[in-house]
Design an enzyme around this catalytic site. Structure first.
Site, PDB file in Angstrom:
ATOM      1  N   VAL A 111      11.732  11.761   0.331  1.00 19.44           N
ATOM      2  CA  VAL A 111      12.437  12.526   1.360  1.00 19.44           C
ATOM      3  C   VAL A 111      11.477  13.182   2.346  1.00 19.44           C
ATOM      4  CG1 VAL A 111      12.566  14.717   0.109  1.00 19.44           C
ATOM      5  CG2 VAL A 111      14.372  14.113   1.715  1.00 19.44           C
ATOM      6  N   ALA A 259       7.049  15.475  -7.176  1.00 16.87           N
ATOM      7  CA  ALA A 259       8.413  15.014  -6.903  1.00 16.87           C
ATOM      8  C   ALA A 259       8.444  14.316  -5.555  1.00 16.87           C
ATOM      9  CB  ALA A 259       9.406  16.169  -6.912  1.00 16.87           C
ATOM     10  N   ASP A 260       9.326  13.341  -5.457  1.00 18.97           N
ATOM     11  CA  ASP A 260       9.555  12.648  -4.190  1.00 18.97           C
ATOM     12  C   ASP A 260      10.854  13.060  -3.535  1.00 18.97           C
ATOM     13  OD1 ASP A 260       7.613   9.967  -3.721  1.00 18.97           O
ATOM     14  OD2 ASP A 260       7.596  10.823  -5.729  1.00 18.97           O
ATOM     15  N   ASN A 261      11.756  13.657  -4.306  1.00 23.65           N
ATOM     16  CA  ASN A 261      13.057  14.040  -3.762  1.00 23.65           C
ATOM     17  C   ASN A 261      13.702  15.020  -4.741  1.00 23.65           C
ATOM     18  OD1 ASN A 261      15.512  14.051  -2.320  1.00 23.65           O
ATOM     19  ND2 ASN A 261      15.395  11.851  -1.910  1.00 23.65           N
ATOM     20  N   ALA A 269      13.728  13.732  -8.505  1.00 23.13           N
ATOM     21  CA  ALA A 269      13.263  12.347  -8.593  1.00 23.13           C
ATOM     22  C   ALA A 269      11.745  12.320  -8.498  1.00 23.13           C
ATOM     23  CB  ALA A 269      13.872  11.508  -7.475  1.00 23.13           C
TER      24      ALA A 269
END
Length: 366
Positions: A111, A259-261, A269
């Site tokens: 994100v 975290a990526d999202n 995520a």
């Protein structure tokens, strides 16, 4: 997106905190006109910087995972757009929109990249200013993505470091675990979760870090181990499947992940295997902390059910450094990420403060 409260925990941050820049590796080189990124697929055997000249180059290095890590790909995508603007001063709003959407498809789960490049759209839609003025504002905005990441990262690591001192009063040294690579190779500064480990070490508060190899792309053994060796940080490398046994036998204090999202409710995520660690932490009564820039929190999704999980090629599982290690006809499922439910998370540590998942949503502007 800024939260309602901008909080430096137990500030001000002392000048000595993570002051020695020679202890970290550089993920990119940028002088305002030229951008080169470290080809992380060649690590740890070769350190080679490759040029990124435009959006197409940025897409390719992100998609191929020559660069990776949510904060870093946001910066590389933004600087790719900036260099494109520098080469072509003709401002065609539809073309720019197409390039933005194109960049987002390079890593759809992340994100930070989406948030960074879509920040151009309100500028492009501004009424009452000329195209030249819009172009100048776009260039200023994209450059700020790069400079702001450096500033906010130091605050993030200070806040996270302070949370550990508060959660474990009187503890002199910490034993921690992490997965994937969340250090200077995933950002343009010290990193997120691995940056906290570096902070603990720099303050003489780290006993040992357990580093998961992180199959199938081996970011732990290739990247995180490389960073920790460079910084002379005490660690032990383990396979992903050793995590539970390490928790049972080695008195871990906490697990730190990136975290990526992150959804509004705190569902997180991150690299595949993170959910496994959170479940194990719950069983072993170990604190579990995602360490994330606030830009990673996605105000547009209410829960992890809405996060799109990228699935990657079977060859990444069947091959190591290009060498086939299994039967090429094996059926493969290769999700790059998983989602950790909020109820397994102790706190989410950010550059704007540290919150339990239940308290996080109150900080997110609608």
């Amino acid at each position: 997106m800024a939260p309602k409260i901008n909080k430096i925990v137990n500030g001000p941050i002392p000048d000595s905190f993570l002051a020695d820049e020679t202890k970290r590796l550089d993920s990119l080189k940028f002088d305002g006109q030229r951008l080169e990124v470290l080809d992380q697929l060649l690590l740890p055997h070769e350190f080679k910087y490759i040029p990124v000249n435009d959006v197409s180059d940025a897409f390719n290095v992100i998609k191929s995972m020559q660069v990776r890590g949510a904060p870093l790909i946001a910066v590389v995508g933004s600087l790719g757009l900036l260099l494109e603007f520098n080469k072509n001063s003709e401002l065609n709003i539809e073309t720019i929109r197409e390039k933005i959407e194109y960049l987002i498809t390079s890593r759809p789960t992340a994100v930070d990249l989406r948030n960074s490049v879509t920040g151009l759209i309100p500028i492009l839609e501004t009424e009452g200013i000329t195209d030249d003025e819009k172009l100048a504002k776009c260039q200023e905005y994209l450059l700020n993505v790069y400079t702001a990441e450096k500033l906010q990262n130091r605050i993030l690591l200070w806040n996270a470091y302070q949370e550990l001192l508060t959660a474990f009063p009187g503890k002199e040294k910490f034993t921690v675990m992490t997965i994937c690579n969340t250090g200077s190779l995933a950002t343009v500064s010290w990193g997120t979760a691995l940056g906290v480990i570096r902070a603990l070490h720099s303050e003489n508060r780290l006993n040992l870090a357990y580093v998961l190899e992180t199959r199938p792309y081996n970011q732990g053994i290739r990247l995180t181990a490389t960073e920790l060796l460079h910084g002379q940080v005490p660690f032990k490398l383990i396979t992903d499947s050793m995590a539970a046994w390490a928790m049972k036998n080695h008195q871990l204090d906490c697990v730190l992940v990136g975290a990526d999202n992150v959804a509004r409710n705190g569902d997180t995520a991150n690299k595949i295997g993170t959910y496994m660690l959170a479940v194990l932490c719950k069983h072993h009564n170990i604190n579990f902390y995602p360490v994330v820039p606030f830009t990673t929190i996605n105000k547009n999704i209410s829960s992890g059910e809405e996060i799109k999980i990228e699935e990657r090629a079977a060859s990444e599982l069947l091959r190591v450094n290009g060498v086939l290690v299994g039967n090429s006809e094996c059926p493969v499922w290769n999700p790059a990420f998983d989602v950790t439910p909020a109820h397994l998370i102790t706190k989410i540590l950010t550059d704007f403060g540290n919150w339990s998942p239940a308290a996080l949503e109150e900080q997110i502007p609608r």
